[in-house]
Design a protein around this motif. Sequence first.
Motif, PDB file in Angstrom:
ATOM      1  N   ALA A 183      48.013  31.822  53.673  1.00 16.25           N
ATOM      2  CA  ALA A 183      48.504  31.864  52.063  1.00 16.25           C
ATOM      3  C   ALA A 183      48.215  30.925  51.356  1.00 16.25           C
ATOM      4  CB  ALA A 183      50.109  31.494  52.549  1.00 16.25           C
ATOM      5  N   MET A 184      47.733  29.564  51.900  1.00 15.59           N
ATOM      6  CA  MET A 184      47.000  28.721  51.123  1.00 15.59           C
ATOM      7  C   MET A 184      45.893  29.003  50.442  1.00 15.59           C
ATOM      8  SD  MET A 184      48.441  24.972  52.361  1.00 15.59           S
ATOM      9  CE  MET A 184      47.360  25.116  53.850  1.00 15.59           C
ATOM     10  N   ALA A 185      44.929  29.931  51.337  1.00 18.93           N
ATOM     11  CA  ALA A 185      43.694  30.174  51.096  1.00 18.93           C
ATOM     12  C   ALA A 185      43.716  31.376  50.012  1.00 18.93           C
ATOM     13  CB  ALA A 185      43.037  30.379  52.283  1.00 18.93           C
ATOM     14  N   ALA A 186      44.689  31.924  49.931  1.00 19.01           N
ATOM     15  CA  ALA A 186      44.584  33.446  49.294  1.00 19.01           C
ATOM     16  C   ALA A 186      44.203  33.469  47.705  1.00 19.01           C
ATOM     17  CB  ALA A 186      46.164  34.118  49.202  1.00 19.01           C
ATOM     18  N   GLU A 187      43.653  34.095  47.325  1.00 24.45           N
ATOM     19  CA  GLU A 187      43.129  34.256  46.048  1.00 24.45           C
ATOM     20  C   GLU A 187      44.048  34.201  44.996  1.00 24.45           C
ATOM     21  OE1 GLU A 187      40.044  35.756  48.917  1.00 24.45           O
ATOM     22  OE2 GLU A 187      42.253  36.168  48.377  1.00 24.45           O
ATOM     23  N   ARG A 188      43.758  33.520  43.872  1.00 23.46           N
ATOM     24  CA  ARG A 188      44.927  33.360  42.889  1.00 23.46           C
ATOM     25  C   ARG A 188      44.330  33.836  41.332  1.00 23.46           C
ATOM     26  NH1 ARG A 188      44.889  28.843  45.564  1.00 23.46           N
ATOM     27  NH2 ARG A 188      43.977  27.487  43.866  1.00 23.46           N
ATOM     28  N   VAL A 189      45.099  34.445  40.703  1.00 23.02           N
ATOM     29  CA  VAL A 189      44.697  34.989  39.347  1.00 23.02           C
ATOM     30  C   VAL A 189      45.712  34.754  38.356  1.00 23.02           C
ATOM     31  CG1 VAL A 189      43.811  36.989  38.025  1.00 23.02           C
ATOM     32  CG2 VAL A 189      43.578  36.996  40.633  1.00 23.02           C
ATOM     33  N   SER A 190      45.180  33.981  37.324  1.00 20.26           N
ATOM     34  CA  SER A 190      45.937  33.743  36.135  1.00 20.26           C
ATOM     35  C   SER A 190      45.206  33.746  34.726  1.00 20.26           C
ATOM     36  CB  SER A 190      46.356  32.048  36.282  1.00 20.26           C
ATOM     37  OG  SER A 190      45.101  31.379  36.157  1.00 20.26           O
ATOM     38  N   LEU A 191      46.139  34.018  33.784  1.00 19.50           N
ATOM     39  CA  LEU A 191      45.410  34.309  32.475  1.00 19.50           C
ATOM     40  C   LEU A 191      45.137  32.997  31.681  1.00 19.50           C
ATOM     41  CD1 LEU A 191      45.266  36.677  30.130  1.00 19.50           C
ATOM     42  CD2 LEU A 191      47.598  35.900  29.344  1.00 19.50           C
ATOM     43  N   LEU A 192      43.515  33.207  31.376  1.00 19.21           N
ATOM     44  CA  LEU A 192      43.288  31.890  30.488  1.00 19.21           C
ATOM     45  C   LEU A 192      43.454  32.714  28.901  1.00 19.21           C
ATOM     46  CD1 LEU A 192      39.716  31.259  32.078  1.00 19.21           C
ATOM     47  CD2 LEU A 192      41.768  29.901  32.053  1.00 19.21           C
ATOM     48  N   LYS A 193      43.408  33.563  28.360  1.00 19.59           N
ATOM     49  CA  LYS A 193      43.434  34.004  27.201  1.00 19.59           C
ATOM     50  C   LYS A 193      43.383  35.675  26.898  1.00 19.59           C
ATOM     51  CE  LYS A 193      38.602  33.275  25.749  1.00 19.59           C
ATOM     52  NZ  LYS A 193      37.750  32.665  24.919  1.00 19.59           N
ATOM     53  N   ALA A 194      44.159  36.014  25.831  1.00 18.64           N
ATOM     54  CA  ALA A 194      43.993  37.374  25.573  1.00 18.64           C
ATOM     55  C   ALA A 194      43.732  37.546  23.965  1.00 18.64           C
ATOM     56  CB  ALA A 194      45.517  38.009  25.804  1.00 18.64           C
ATOM     57  N   CYS A 195      42.853  38.431  23.796  1.00 18.59           N
ATOM     58  CA  CYS A 195      42.425  38.514  22.247  1.00 18.59           C
ATOM     59  C   CYS A 195      42.505  39.986  21.804  1.00 18.59           C
ATOM     60  CB  CYS A 195      41.158  38.282  22.531  1.00 18.59           C
ATOM     61  SG  CYS A 195      40.418  36.569  22.591  1.00 18.59           S
ATOM     62  N   GLU A 196      42.573  40.180  20.573  1.00 20.81           N
ATOM     63  CA  GLU A 196      42.527  41.614  20.021  1.00 20.81           C
ATOM     64  C   GLU A 196      41.368  41.873  19.050  1.00 20.81           C
ATOM     65  OE1 GLU A 196      45.653  43.874  18.360  1.00 20.81           O
ATOM     66  OE2 GLU A 196      47.228  42.528  19.453  1.00 20.81           O
ATOM     67  N   THR A 197      40.437  42.769  19.226  1.00 14.60           N
ATOM     68  CA  THR A 197      39.254  42.922  18.472  1.00 14.60           C
ATOM     69  C   THR A 197      39.790  43.781  17.393  1.00 14.60           C
ATOM     70  OG1 THR A 197      37.713  42.587  20.163  1.00 14.60           O
ATOM     71  CG2 THR A 197      37.078  43.913  17.958  1.00 14.60           C
ATOM     72  N   PRO A 198      39.357  43.567  16.028  1.00 16.30           N
ATOM     73  CA  PRO A 198      40.003  44.521  14.978  1.00 16.30           C
ATOM     74  C   PRO A 198      39.723  45.813  15.055  1.00 16.30           C
ATOM     75  CG  PRO A 198      39.131  42.335  14.052  1.00 16.30           C
ATOM     76  CD  PRO A 198      38.843  42.403  15.488  1.00 16.30           C
ATOM     77  N   LYS A 199      40.306  46.831  14.597  1.00 18.06           N
ATOM     78  CA  LYS A 199      40.088  48.019  14.891  1.00 18.06           C
ATOM     79  C   LYS A 199      39.033  48.564  13.509  1.00 18.06           C
ATOM     80  CE  LYS A 199      42.609  50.812  16.808  1.00 18.06           C
ATOM     81  NZ  LYS A 199      42.954  51.625  18.100  1.00 18.06           N
TER      82      LYS A 199
END
Length: 360
Positions: free
Chosen positions: A15-31
Amino acid sequence: MKALILAALLAAAPAMAAERVSLLKACETPKGIEFQGGGYGGISGVDYDPRARLWAFISDDKSEHGPSHFFLGKLDVRPGKACGPELTAMVPLRREDGETFPDRKVGTETADGEAIRFDPLNAELVWSTEGDFDHGYPPAIRRMKADGTPVARHVVPDALTFHDGGETGARKNATTEGISWSVGGRSLWVSMEGPLVQDGPIPSVAEGGLTRLSRLDRSGRLVAQYAYRIDPVQVASPVGVGDNGVSEILTLDDHRLLVLERSGIKHADGRYSYHVRLYLADVSKALDVSRVDSLLETSVRPVEKRLLLNFDTLGIRIDNLEAMAWGPRQADGARTLVLASDDNYDARQINQILVLRFTP
């Protein structure tokens, strides 16, 4: 007492060695961005070349917003920095005769680019097209130079193509959605978005389905194939239109892949909402089904999968995520994982880029 403590630590180690994923940033590119004659939209695949420090972004535009194309450019994955792409070149996709693909209304083969990867062993790229069901052109993996010059075309294995009569084979718009090179680049993983006709029905709210992950050698020959169980559709649609399928894959090591599952749910006003999950898939104990005609009629041992991230828990709007690639490592050695959305050139959707931190 020491033995008990040691046993507890060993039990907790996975469990301690399990891969972890977290959000660093989110962006929108203009349309509405146009660059060198191509529209930035419909982004269905991304990849990063650490040798040139360049990104590739492939659009599934069927020559309706300029020629079918991909972009080369730069992307800043550092926290706190803007992550909209800095485009440097628009490259038209070309048929094997060197001509660009025509508008879908012409009646000949159109391009439906869904994934793109730099070849780790040379200066070429590969990209997948879902094929053109209406005009009888099969799903394929195409190889090209960085300027779009075609090199080769590999039609996917026969079981994964469209079959006359439609009683077996691939379903329209549910074919070669994801590709990823193996570690070292000696083979190419290919994922089908949804089940083959003979493998059972498409996922519903009540039940998931079985699709196939295939491993091809560099000439396009099938090496191995595994059954992957897709989740049920995440949320019921008020108008009865919803789906769930594999929108992209990404190799982690010799026997594990990241798998992106994406549900699209239609609402009464015609707009769609999206529910996305990221899984870790392990093929090491799965049965090779390359010689199995029907997953519905044969008992198979599918790929083991473990949930890494339910994007609904991030607390931000999630759009139609279809693209996924490894980015540059962070200063502490953690990997960055970049995802991008296909806005379908719809004014109600967004061109979204997410940068995640992936810690082994």
